[in-house]
Design an enzyme around this catalytic site. Structure first.
Site, PDB file in Angstrom:
ATOM      1  N   GLU A 279      56.498   6.349 -20.674  1.00 52.97           N
ATOM      2  CA  GLU A 279      55.552   5.591 -19.868  1.00 52.97           C
ATOM      3  C   GLU A 279      56.215   5.283 -18.531  1.00 52.97           C
ATOM      4  O   GLU A 279      57.298   4.696 -18.508  1.00 52.97           O
ATOM      5  CB  GLU A 279      55.185   4.297 -20.594  1.00 52.97           C
ATOM      6  N   ARG A 499      65.323   3.861 -34.250  1.00 46.09           N
ATOM      7  CA  ARG A 499      65.523   3.513 -32.852  1.00 46.09           C
ATOM      8  C   ARG A 499      67.018   3.347 -32.575  1.00 46.09           C
ATOM      9  O   ARG A 499      67.783   2.945 -33.461  1.00 46.09           O
ATOM     10  CB  ARG A 499      64.777   2.214 -32.560  1.00 46.09           C
ATOM     11  N   LYS A 509      62.226  -2.756 -22.180  1.00 45.13           N
ATOM     12  CA  LYS A 509      61.859  -2.509 -20.785  1.00 45.13           C
ATOM     13  C   LYS A 509      61.446  -3.809 -20.090  1.00 45.13           C
ATOM     14  O   LYS A 509      61.682  -3.982 -18.894  1.00 45.13           O
ATOM     15  CB  LYS A 509      60.713  -1.492 -20.713  1.00 45.13           C
TER      16      LYS A 509
END
Length: 796
Positions: A279, A499, A509
């Site tokens: 993104e 992860r 983020k």
């Protein structure tokens, strides 16, 4: 970096001819020693006109890993490699082990060939038989553990009996036998095991356990042999991907129909298609390096294609700066996208699919506001607009598209299951109104699809075979397949992996954006951050990052916190091979050599590489030795002790690559405390044999100071290993000493021509890289990592 000369271009061309990729070839020529080794190996092997990639990779391994201990046996080894009698890394390792254990006079060709599997052909029938025996021995355990069985151990058992078998074929056979024995995965197989709280063991018990672990030789895991072997082939996508359990007790089994899969395979040619879908709302961090390794790596390993797809469905958070950065950093990491696409490229197709979803009765326009939607979801209640007529929803959705409804007054929601046990089936939002121009699509649209609507549908539109993501998306699997099933679209194979979490930093983020925008750090590429831009600026190589990520594996483990020392270990491993040595003094202390003429300057040889041969002039550089030299202030003290190896009054030390010196006098400033300079005598005959060895820098001519450089020393940005656990107090954990700037360090003159990005080992201090803040006449160096390696001494 210095511009390439013709010789460098010839070396790159030579290395490409043996099948090395562009990145590896370009990196190799930065290391003179490795370049010389590999060039010699290629010539000795007689493949200067090129060879296949398998042969080239084996020769590269010889040049970089086994160069020094194979000189006598190299002609024999190269003969077997070039003729493809030795064609795998396992065979090469076995060959080297044989050479190490046998003197030249004891070499017997038949024993050598037997030791490294020359001529051994393992048939599929052999693998089938070995796998059958392994499953027979472990059948009860497999039936009990089902799909939680450690497949890597089964793989290891087969490989132990058939060491020269193709690991890919072995893995395929084992996967098939697992399926034959257990059938389709059940809902219970997909559930995470409940972790039991274990009692703390006594130190003695821990010691015994540690001893047993050391004594045991673990079987190689499937990830160690080939991290991508766990993934099925595209033609296997006929199996049931997942089961969606509804609150009324019914179950939806999602899988591709044969005609759908056949159409997909016709388009893709049966190749693997993956996608890396960042993104564009910030800079990529090291967690994205793992995603790249999985997505691009699988496609590359299978000879397939990987899209770089910008997941740009939220125009409010996205910037062109982030888009440009992502493409640049993907290339820097060594990955080459098959195509660069944007979710916004498909806005028309997605809109058409949304209309079709409404027509099929699977979506409706909801006129609740955000707070009402939240309240109804929490109470697991249906929206009052859920059962509005299809034609009405179609009309309202068209009005949303044309900007006739205010922002926040309506959304398009998927009609899923509001009473489901999985909250990701609570009628997720498919479209929302935003009167915000899009950085890529412009102002054509005022409605934008949600991640939950766009992600899976674009996967289907791009014919993705393997949709890979981290474990936090596992609960979205049901909605992913529900939507594709509802629209009769092709269904990719979805697989979630753990992860990547690393100590002493934040990976969110949102948190990264906060500390960047509020100036807690010096931008997204601050070397203290584990953003990929920050790591690059700090001097970390993409090779080291990828090696670190590969070592983590791509399993579905719980993704526990990885100690940062493990990353630092891989950084040192890389830089130790590629960073030339040099000398810099951070806090200079003047030393006057009183028995050396004031106008005398000697040129001494210093080594760029610690194991350089004395007959290799390119492995050395010149350093001046004159009447005035500088050592670091930390290497001098007034009071000596047995455990101290620096300089003290009346004591001798060796100046590295130079002469022994003995302190004869200390000159103080007017305060009688500050040391202004030291007087010493040098031993030109080198008869003195002191224990201490110091790095140093000298005046190149009388009265001319060494070149000054700025050195930035970085420590961990956060004091706690997991600052995220501090919740709202996480900012108070920032280490105020995470950046120390030394403005007046002295460096040897060879560094004056260093360019931004060049990497060096400053002897005794660590590995450093030239920072972008450097200016003509004032170089700035960032410390990449210290010399000391704590991995294995406490790093996980």
């Amino acid at each position: 970096m210095a511009p390439k000369d013709d010789k460098s271009d010839e070396s790159v061309k030579l290395f490409l001819s043996i099948g090395l990729d562009q990145k590896t070839a370009s990196t190799t020529i930065n290391n003179p020693k490795v370049t010389a080794n590999l060039t010699a190996v290629i010539r000795e092997a007689g493949v200067t006109n090129g060879c296949d990639r398998t042969t080239g990779n084996l020769l590269y391994t010889v040049a970089t890993k086994y160069h020094s201990n194979l000189r006598v046996h190299r002609p024999t080894l190269f003969k077997y490699i070039v003729s493809s009698k030795i064609k795998t890394p396992a065979q090469l390792d076995a060959a080297v082990a044989f050479f190490d254990n046998n003197a030249p006079e004891d070499f017997k060709i038949n024993e050598f060939e037997e030791a490294c599997g020359v001529g051994v052909e393992v048939s599929p029938e052999d693998i089938e038989k070995a796998a059958e025996e392994v499953f027979e021995e472990n059948k009860s355990a497999v039936l009990e553990q089902r799909y939680r069985t450690n497949v890597g151990q089964l793989l290891g058992h087969v490989r132990k009996s058939l060491p020269w078998a193709d690991p890919k074929i072995v893995k395929d056979v084992i996967d098939r036998k697992m399926y034959e024995l257990l059938g389709e995965k059940t809902a219970a197989d997909n559930e995470k095991p409940t972790k039991k709280k274990e009692k703390k063991e006594k130190p003695a018990a821990k010691a015994e356990e540690k001893k047993a672990a050391v004594e045991a030789t673990p079987e190689p895991s499937e990830e160690e042999l080939n991290p991508y072997s766990i993934f099925p082939q595209p033609e296997q996508n006929l199996m049931v991907h997942t089961e969606v359990f509804y609150s009324d007790g019914s179950v939806l089994k999602c899988n591709n129909k044969k005609e759908v899969l056949d159409k997909h395979l016709k388009v893709t040619g049966g190749k693997v298609y993956t996608r890396f879908p960042p993104e564009p709302n910030g800079y990529l961090h090291i967690g994205h390096a793992k995603a790249m390794f999985v997505d691009f790596g699988l496609a590359k390993e299978r000879g397939g294609c990987c899209y770089l797809r910008y997941d740009d469905t939220n125009p409010e958070a996205e910037k062109k700066e982030y888009i440009n950065h992502i493409e640049e950093i993907v290339n820097w990491m060594g990955w080459e996208p098959f195509k660069i696409t944007y979710t916004s490229d498909y806005f028309q197709e997605l809109y058409d699919l949304a209309v079709e979803l409404i027509r099929r009765g699977h979506a409706y326009v909801d006129q609740q506001n955000a707070d009402e939607i939240k309240e109804y979801r929490e109470k697991k209640m249906n929206s009052p607009w859920r059962d509005r007529p299809i034609e009405e929803s179609l009309r309202l959705f068209d009005e949303m598209r044309r900007g006739m409804i205010e922002e926040g007054k309506a959304t398009l929601r998927m009609k899923q299951d509001m009473q489901n046990d999985n909250c990701n089936m609570y009628d997720l939002i498919a479209y929302r109104i935003k009167f915000t121009p899009h950085p890529h699509a412009g102002d054509k649209w005022c409605i934008y699809p949600s991640y939950d609507f766009a992600h899976c549908t674009v996967d289907a539109l791009e014919n993705i075979t393997h949709s890979l993501c981290t474990l936090e998306f596992e609960t979205r699997r049901a909605s992913y397949y529900w939507l594709l099933h509802s629209l009769d679209l092709y269904m990719p194979y979805v697989w979630e992996y753990s992860r990547l979490n690393i100590t002493n930093t934040v990976m969110s983020k949102r948190k990264l954006n906060y500390i960047v925008t509020n100036n807690h750090v010096d931008g997204w590429d601050d070397p203290r951050l584990l953003t990929l831009a920050g790591l690059r600026r700090r001097g970390v190589t993409p090779t080291a990052i990828n090696a670190f990520v590969r070592g983590m594996g791509i399993t579905r483990s719980d993704g526990s916190m990885i100690h940062v020392s493990r990353l630092e270990h891989h950084i040192r491993e890389e830089l130790n091979k590629t960073a030339p040595r040099t000398m810099v003094v951070l806090n200079p202390l003047k030393v006057v050599i009183t028995n050396l003429e004031s106008d005398k300057v000697m040129e001494l040889d210093a080594k760029r590489w610690p194991d350089a041969q004395n007959d290799d002039p390119s492995a050395f550089y010149k350093v001046p030795f004159s009447r005035v030299v500088y050592i670091d202030q930390s290497d001098f003290r007034m009071k000596d002790s047995k455990d101290y190896y620096g300089l003290a009054p009346g004591k001798s030390v060796l100046l590295r690559y130079g002469f022994p010196i003995k302190c004869t006098n200390v000159v103080f400033a007017d305060d009688n405390e500050t040391i202004r300079e030291i007087h010493a005598e040098y031993d030109p005959e080198k008869k003195t044999k002191p224990k201490g060895v110091l790095h140093w820098v000298a005046e190149s001519s009388p009265g001319k100071e060494p070149i000054k450089v700025e050195v930035r020393l970085f420590e961990k940005l956060f004091n706690s290993e997991n600052p995220a656990e501090l919740n709202d107090d996480w900012l108070t954990d920032i280490n105020p000493n995470s950046k120390v700037v030394v403005t007046d360090a002295y460096a040897v003159s060879i560094l004056k021509d260093a360019a931004v990005g060049d990497r060096f080992q400053f002897e005794r201090l660590g590995y450093f890289a030239v920072d972008k803040d450097s200016e003509p006449g004032k170089l700035v160096f960032n410390r990449t990592v210290t010399l000391r390696d704590s991995y294995g001494k406490g790093g996980k």
